[in-house]
Write a protein that holds these residues in place. Structure first.
Motif, mmCIF file in Angstrom:
data_model
loop_
_atom_site.group_PDB
_atom_site.id
_atom_site.type_symbol
_atom_site.label_atom_id
_atom_site.label_comp_id
_atom_site.label_asym_id
_atom_site.label_seq_id
_atom_site.Cartn_x
_atom_site.Cartn_y
_atom_site.Cartn_z
ATOM 1 N N PRO A 75 -1.432 -12.048 14.834
ATOM 2 C CA PRO A 75 -1.932 -10.910 15.604
ATOM 3 C C PRO A 75 -2.599 -9.878 14.701
ATOM 4 O O PRO A 75 -2.418 -9.899 13.490
ATOM 5 C CB PRO A 75 -0.680 -10.331 16.262
ATOM 6 N N SER A 76 -3.341 -8.984 15.303
ATOM 7 C CA SER A 76 -4.057 -7.956 14.556
ATOM 8 C C SER A 76 -3.074 -7.116 13.747
ATOM 9 O O SER A 76 -2.014 -6.759 14.247
ATOM 10 C CB SER A 76 -4.810 -7.085 15.552
ATOM 11 N N GLY A 77 -3.419 -6.844 12.499
ATOM 12 C CA GLY A 77 -2.579 -5.989 11.664
ATOM 13 C C GLY A 77 -1.446 -6.701 10.965
ATOM 14 O O GLY A 77 -0.593 -6.069 10.365
ATOM 15 N N CYS A 78 -1.432 -8.053 11.009
ATOM 16 C CA CYS A 78 -0.312 -8.765 10.405
ATOM 17 C C CYS A 78 -0.536 -9.016 8.917
ATOM 18 O O CYS A 78 0.340 -9.503 8.226
ATOM 19 C CB CYS A 78 -0.078 -10.093 11.116
ATOM 20 N N GLY A 79 -1.718 -8.679 8.407
ATOM 21 C CA GLY A 79 -1.943 -8.833 6.970
ATOM 22 C C GLY A 79 -2.845 -9.994 6.594
ATOM 23 O O GLY A 79 -2.946 -10.343 5.419
ATOM 24 N N LYS A 80 -3.543 -10.592 7.555
ATOM 25 C CA LYS A 80 -4.429 -11.715 7.255
ATOM 26 C C LYS A 80 -5.548 -11.312 6.307
ATOM 27 O O LYS A 80 -5.790 -11.962 5.285
ATOM 28 C CB LYS A 80 -5.070 -12.269 8.540
ATOM 29 N N SER A 81 -6.231 -10.214 6.670
ATOM 30 C CA SER A 81 -7.355 -9.772 5.844
ATOM 31 C C SER A 81 -6.866 -9.395 4.453
ATOM 32 O O SER A 81 -7.505 -9.726 3.456
ATOM 33 C CB SER A 81 -8.041 -8.565 6.461
ATOM 34 N N THR A 82 -5.727 -8.716 4.408
ATOM 35 C CA THR A 82 -5.185 -8.317 3.113
ATOM 36 C C THR A 82 -4.931 -9.539 2.248
ATOM 37 O O THR A 82 -5.282 -9.555 1.058
ATOM 38 C CB THR A 82 -3.884 -7.517 3.319
ATOM 39 N N VAL A 91 2.843 -4.671 2.922
ATOM 40 C CA VAL A 91 1.986 -5.327 3.909
ATOM 41 C C VAL A 91 2.141 -6.838 3.828
ATOM 42 O O VAL A 91 2.107 -7.543 4.832
ATOM 43 C CB VAL A 91 0.520 -4.908 3.698
ATOM 44 N N PHE A 124 0.890 -1.166 0.000
ATOM 45 C CA PHE A 124 0.000 0.000 0.000
ATOM 46 C C PHE A 124 0.923 1.209 0.000
ATOM 47 O O PHE A 124 1.557 1.489 1.017
ATOM 48 C CB PHE A 124 -0.896 0.034 1.232
HETATM 49 N N1 ADP Z 1 -6.246 -0.033 2.082
HETATM 50 C C1 ADP Z 1 -5.152 0.048 2.857
HETATM 51 N N2 ADP Z 1 -4.294 1.076 2.712
HETATM 52 C C2 ADP Z 1 -3.187 1.168 3.473
HETATM 53 N N3 ADP Z 1 -2.831 0.285 4.412
HETATM 54 C C3 ADP Z 1 -3.638 -0.768 4.606
HETATM 55 C C4 ADP Z 1 -4.838 -0.942 3.842
HETATM 56 N N4 ADP Z 1 -5.442 -2.079 4.251
HETATM 57 C C5 ADP Z 1 -4.654 -2.579 5.227
HETATM 58 N N5 ADP Z 1 -3.583 -1.803 5.445
HETATM 59 C C6 ADP Z 1 -2.496 -2.066 6.418
HETATM 60 O O1 ADP Z 1 -2.036 -3.355 6.207
HETATM 61 C C7 ADP Z 1 -1.747 -3.999 7.430
HETATM 62 C C8 ADP Z 1 -2.487 -5.319 7.483
HETATM 63 O O2 ADP Z 1 -3.855 -5.092 7.566
HETATM 64 P P1 ADP Z 1 -4.907 -6.277 7.654
HETATM 65 O O3 ADP Z 1 -4.658 -7.210 6.544
HETATM 66 O O4 ADP Z 1 -6.247 -5.669 7.727
HETATM 67 O O5 ADP Z 1 -4.520 -6.928 9.035
HETATM 68 P P2 ADP Z 1 -5.290 -8.076 9.850
HETATM 69 O O6 ADP Z 1 -6.509 -8.470 9.106
HETATM 70 O O7 ADP Z 1 -4.289 -9.167 9.983
HETATM 71 O O8 ADP Z 1 -5.604 -7.483 11.190
HETATM 72 C C9 ADP Z 1 -2.158 -3.045 8.530
HETATM 73 O O9 ADP Z 1 -0.991 -2.455 9.038
HETATM 74 C C10 ADP Z 1 -3.012 -2.036 7.837
HETATM 75 O O10 ADP Z 1 -2.837 -0.782 8.409
#
Ligand code: ADP
Ligand code: MG
Lengths: 333, 288
Positions: free
Chosen positions: A37-44, A18, A13
């Motif tokens: 952990p939260s913010g590790c990139g799972k959702s991404t 990420v 990003f």
């Molecule tokens: N659209 C985006 N733009 C910029 N940074 C993003 C975006 N989506 C997620 N991030 C960053 O990517 C990292 C991983 O996010 P995410 O995949 O949501 O984590 P998780 O689901 O593991 O908690 C986070 O640090 C978040 O701030």
């Protein structure tokens, strides 16, 4: 039908990376959990697979076909969102029917599939309600219903249970596992909760800071964590660590030992310490013992052990179950 | 407000506002009713006594009455249609991430801060003037005969001016509504195979329902009373005489307060009929 391969997939990003380039193989019909952990990139990572985000590098293959540039609807995947993402102005019936309607299916077939899904998920009595009139668990089921009617190649779940209370979460965990047994469709499930990962997964992918730390079955990760992070993340209560003299005795920089692999003695064990707070669960008791030269250690013992705050005890680890790590945190064999 | 005490305290504190609002409304309303039954010609003898319903029958039977009602409805309807449709489109556009978003948004909102009189003058003299107006120049560039906007196409011109003023309001309300839409809903629809057009139709538009209702209700109230724009541009000529304008002419130009008041009562009735219709059609969006 439904094997997914990630090959050197990465995601940036702006300038922040990420997801570091990673490889991952998900076999057809597997229940895979991404945990970290939260913010590790799972959702991404999940959104990359779904096609809701474009990959910055590498390729995603479904059944051997490169889908990196295929729009989400054409990938044959269904996703259940953390917020459920139900359509608030449509009835439950219309919500579940929506993907079929978009696919241009005829009315009779839609009605049949919706009724079938509602039956499986015990939603038959709620078909004419709006999502706003349902409880959290029911909304969750509607979201699942909306994804199963399409008969997708794979299901993607993004923390689907994190908005539910503990009892309901336990039930839904079972229901989703049951659903997987019945459908035998590939499922990718994202959670930050290692208990969900351990109880549901066939294969766990542990992520940290956009890097895969380890991939394996729950028991593999429990028995042979590849590094300090996985060792500390998997297992509840989490593993105890010791450095310094205690570790040098085992030729390691750090040693790890789980609470359930420690034995308590009144005296005569390897280490000595004072009992701090104890957490009594009935079946087990978790004792927080302050050991001289090591520090705070959690010990798991019987539910009805007779011990009090401030008692002195002696603790011995099971030598066969000690995990050894080098200076960089990697497990030594 | 759960307890008895807090309820009566609330009533006491609301009382001044209620009394003020009631007075604000009731005094003019009763004066209008009072004058509407009188022959009252300020410059030609003043109060000439009670005349019963004569003012009412004279106002309706005037040849200007029904055309003015029609003009009013056309202006209100067209401006509503234009502002809602373009408001939705502009809101969608402004919601997209783009360079200079802040400035573009301010520019779009700007017309709302221009006084109606000023904006009508600007349109009349800078854009629509048949000799020196920008439109006239534009027409001549393409070799066409400039349009005499305010006389040949008076009603459309007026609708254009009023729409220009109200578009920002509609856009602003609709933009905030679009921004409140959960993006996961759109993503879910995308995964469900909905094309952008279908996502708009099935997800965004229903979500905007309530905001559109509010835009329609609020705008109708103000559009029924459009006055300055007509006064400044056509002065009520060329078929742009609305009911409000007709009343103004009766009271101030013909100096017939009784007749104008009767017209005012008709305007109230018209506004209520429209309000009733609107509440029937769109009001249900406000429930739930
Ligand atoms: N659209 C985006 N733009 C910029 N940074 C993003 C975006 N989506 C997620 N991030 C960053 O990517 C990292 C991983 O996010 P995410 O995949 O949501 O984590 P998780 O689901 O593991 O908690 C986070 O640090 C978040 O701030
Ligand atoms: Mg997440």
């Amino acid at each position: 039908m439904g094997g997914i391969t990630l090959s050197q997939v990465s995601k940036r990003f702006g300038t922040t990376e990420v997801i570091r380039p990673l490889d991952l193989e998900i076999n057809d019909g597997e229940f895979v959990v991404f945990v970290g952990p939260s913010g590790c990139g799972k959702s991404t990572l999940l959104r990359l697979i779904a096609g809701l985000e474009d990959v910055s590098g590498g390729a995603i293959l479904i059944d051997g076909n490169d889908v990196s540039n295929t729009p989400p609807a054409k990938r044959g995947l269904a996703m259940v969102f953390q917020s459920y993402a139900l359509y608030p102005h449509m009835s439950v019936r219309k919500n579940i029917a929506f993907p079929l309607k978009m696919a241009g299916m005829n009315k009779a077939e839609i009605a049949k599939r919706v009724d079938h899904a509602a039956h499986i998920l015990s939603l038959t009595d709620y078909l004419d309600r709006r999502p706003g009139q349902l409880s959290g668990g029911q909304r969750q089921r509607v979201a699942i219903g909306r994804s199963i009617v399409r008969e997708p190649q794979a299901f993607l779940f993004d923390e689907p249970l994190s908005n539910l209370d503990a009892a309901l979460r336990g039930n839904m965990r079972l229901e989703i596992s049951e659903l997987h047994q019945n459908l035998k469709t590939t499922m990718i499930y994202v959670t930050h909760d290692q208990v969900e990962a351990m109880t549901m997964a066939y294969k766990i992918v542990v992520l940290q800071n956009g890097v895969i730390e380890q991939v394996g079955t729950p028991l593999e990760l429990y028995r042979n964590p590849a590094n300090l992070f996985v060792a500390g993340f998997i297992g509840s209560p989490s593993m105890n660590f010791a450095t310094g003299l205690a570790a040098e005795k085992y030729d390691a920089t750090t040693i790890g030992f789980r609470p359930e692999h420690l034995k308590l003695f009144a005296e005569g064990g390897d280490w000595h310490g004072t009992v701090g707070v104890s957490e009594r669960l009935g079946s087990d008791t978790f004792l927080h013992v302050n050991i001289d030269g090591i520090g705070q250690v959690t010990v798991r013992s019987d539910g009805d052990i007779d011990i009090r705050y401030g008692d002195t005890v002696s603790v011995t680890p099971d030598p066969a179950r000690i995990h050894r790590f080098d200076a960089s945190g990697v497990a030594l064999q | 407000m759960a307890t008895q005490q807090s309820r009566s305290a609330a009533r006491l504190m609301m009382a001044p506002a209620v009394v003020l609002l009631l007075g604000w409304m009731l005094v003019p309303l009763s004066m209008t009713l009072y004058f509407s039954f009188k022959k009252y010609l300020p410059l030609r003898g003043g109060d000439l006594g009670w005349v019963g319903f004569e003012n009412y029958s004279r106002f309706v039977s005037s040849s200007a009455f029904w055309p003015s009602v029609q003009t009013t409805l056309i202006i209100v309807g067209s401006v509503l249609l234009i502002t809602v449709i373009f408001g939705v489109l502009l809101a969608l556009l402004l919601d997209q991430p783009m360079w200079g978003q802040g400035i573009v948004r301010i520019l779009v909102i700007a017309p709302f801060f221009v006084m109606p009189t000023v904006s009508a003058l600007v349109w009349k003299n800078i854009f629509m003037d048949p000799v020196n107006g920008l439109f006239a120049h534009l027409w001549r560039v393409f070799g066409a005969e400039p349009v005499q906007w305010l006389s040949q196409a008076s009603l459309p011109s007026l609708i254009m001016i009023v729409s220009w003023q109200w578009l920002p309001f509609a856009t602003l309300i609709l933009l905030t509504a679009i921004q409140s839409l959960d993006s996961e809903q759109l993503e879910a629809a995308e995964m469900d195979g909905a094309s952008p057009l279908k996502r708009f139709w099935y997800i965004i538009l229903p979500h905007l329902g309530r905001a559109i209702t509010i835009v329609i209700l609020i705008q109708t109230i103000f559009l029924l009373a459009v006055f300055a724009e007509i006064f400044v541009t056509t002065g009520g000529a060329f078929g742009t005489k609305t009911l409000t304008y007709l009343i103004f002419q009766r009271v101030l130009e013909s100096q017939n307060v009784g007749l104008g008041s009767a017209g005012g009562v008709y305007a109230i009735i018209l506004a209520n009929i429209i309000a009733l219709f609107l509440m029937r059609i769109v009001g249900k969006n406000l429930d739930a």
